[in-house]
Design an enzyme around this catalytic site. Sequence first.
Site, mmCIF file in Angstrom:
data_model
loop_
_atom_site.group_PDB
_atom_site.id
_atom_site.type_symbol
_atom_site.label_atom_id
_atom_site.label_comp_id
_atom_site.label_asym_id
_atom_site.label_seq_id
_atom_site.Cartn_x
_atom_site.Cartn_y
_atom_site.Cartn_z
ATOM 1 N N ASP A 175 1.006 -0.888 0.337
ATOM 2 C CA ASP A 175 0.562 0.143 0.143
ATOM 3 C C ASP A 175 0.233 1.013 -0.474
ATOM 4 O O ASP A 175 2.353 1.626 0.811
ATOM 5 C CB ASP A 175 -0.835 -0.227 0.982
ATOM 6 C CG ASP A 175 -2.134 1.163 1.343
ATOM 7 O OD1 ASP A 175 -3.201 0.329 0.794
ATOM 8 O OD2 ASP A 175 -2.131 1.922 1.333
ATOM 9 N N ASP A 184 3.077 2.143 -4.541
ATOM 10 C CA ASP A 184 2.728 3.164 -5.436
ATOM 11 C C ASP A 184 2.253 2.736 -6.326
ATOM 12 O O ASP A 184 2.237 1.870 -7.252
ATOM 13 C CB ASP A 184 2.950 4.740 -5.611
ATOM 14 C CG ASP A 184 2.340 4.857 -6.595
ATOM 15 O OD1 ASP A 184 1.591 4.692 -6.983
ATOM 16 O OD2 ASP A 184 2.411 6.682 -6.733
ATOM 17 N N VAL A 185 0.696 1.648 -7.146
ATOM 18 C CA VAL A 185 0.254 1.348 -8.216
ATOM 19 C C VAL A 185 0.078 2.140 -8.789
ATOM 20 O O VAL A 185 0.417 1.222 -10.434
ATOM 21 C CB VAL A 185 -1.126 0.138 -7.708
ATOM 22 C CG1 VAL A 185 -1.406 -0.859 -6.758
ATOM 23 C CG2 VAL A 185 -2.550 1.387 -7.699
ATOM 24 N N TYR A 224 -14.494 7.558 -12.268
ATOM 25 C CA TYR A 224 -14.578 6.685 -11.736
ATOM 26 C C TYR A 224 -15.114 5.030 -12.717
ATOM 27 O O TYR A 224 -14.240 3.937 -12.328
ATOM 28 C CB TYR A 224 -14.914 6.283 -10.365
ATOM 29 C CG TYR A 224 -14.857 5.257 -9.514
ATOM 30 C CD1 TYR A 224 -13.958 4.957 -8.773
ATOM 31 C CD2 TYR A 224 -16.208 4.136 -9.369
ATOM 32 C CE1 TYR A 224 -13.876 4.024 -7.444
ATOM 33 C CE2 TYR A 224 -16.073 3.061 -8.241
ATOM 34 C CZ TYR A 224 -14.769 2.738 -7.915
ATOM 35 O OH TYR A 224 -15.033 1.994 -6.513
ATOM 36 N N LYS A 278 -13.289 1.098 -13.946
ATOM 37 C CA LYS A 278 -13.742 0.348 -12.910
ATOM 38 C C LYS A 278 -14.263 -0.465 -14.862
ATOM 39 O O LYS A 278 -14.902 -1.808 -14.222
ATOM 40 C CB LYS A 278 -14.763 0.871 -11.689
ATOM 41 C CG LYS A 278 -14.313 1.278 -10.912
ATOM 42 C CD LYS A 278 -13.540 0.427 -10.567
ATOM 43 C CE LYS A 278 -12.919 0.108 -7.977
ATOM 44 N NZ LYS A 278 -12.008 -0.255 -8.914
#
Length: 250
Positions: free
Chosen positions: A37, A60-61, A153, A157
């Site tokens: 995370d 950090d993705v 968002y 997704k």
Amino acid sequence: MTRLEDKVIVVSGGASGIGAACARLFAAEGARVTVADIDADGGAAVAGELGDSGRFAALDVADEDQWVEVLDAVTSDFGRLDGLVNAAGVAAKDDRLATVSTADWDRIMRINLDGTFLGCKHAVRAMKGRGGGSIINLASVYGRVGDGDSVAYCTSKGGVRLLTMSAARHCAEAGYGIRCNAVSPGFIDTPMVAGYVADPEVRRAIEKRHPLDRLGRAEEIAAMALYLMTDESAFVTGSDFVIDGGYSAV
Ligand code: NAI
């Protein structure tokens, strides 16, 4: 309880909410869990709860080099990677088409969509040739239906759903033994939505959008992730599991 005896699993976004619930359940079922995370304090706290079964990795993705570093460290320390949950995600306060800032649009895409892509890409690299594995991506009911307040968002997704299906087909066709599935929750009572539903009237309105008349719990999403992580779901790939209290049952 050992449905995941000795499996080696990384959970991005594991410091909070759904990711933390997955990390706790996986560890309780015998897995060795890396909580990855950007929130170092929260991540270390969740990993600490897991005792010898848990450890924290700063991630950090949106940063590909960090994915490589984290997953290389896991495969070097444990000899393999059996599972990845891509649960890191963000939303924006103002995410309406007319007013959302380009900065928020970019941030949501970088974390929710690019971050999940990078996780899939490097988990496949780490899993193939080492017995395969299971990848679980957090999509959303908002990747299946549109919402006037959530344009970036929903778009991110929706992308996660198709990324999942394409990754699943690629891995199956290549014979990697890697399965990839999405889970699409309705509103789940986590810190992500806490600010939004802080007003009791707003909360009630959101609850009512779900025919079961409440928000979901992070543990109810983790239960599906557990199934997808075990060999009980050996014939399941490229699927999107909706857990939304009936929200999208229209
Ligand atoms: P949360 O806000 O409780 O947890 C998200 C975690 O992601 C936090 O620990 C945060 O530090 C981490 N994170 C954020 N940016 C990051 C980055 N760049 N790199 C690494 N970690 C980062 O959210 P929640 O509710 O647990 O959400 C988990 C996933 O489920 C997200 O992908 C979210 O979009 C999705 N989801 C959540 C729903 C909800 O109603 N709570 C509904 C549908 C999907």
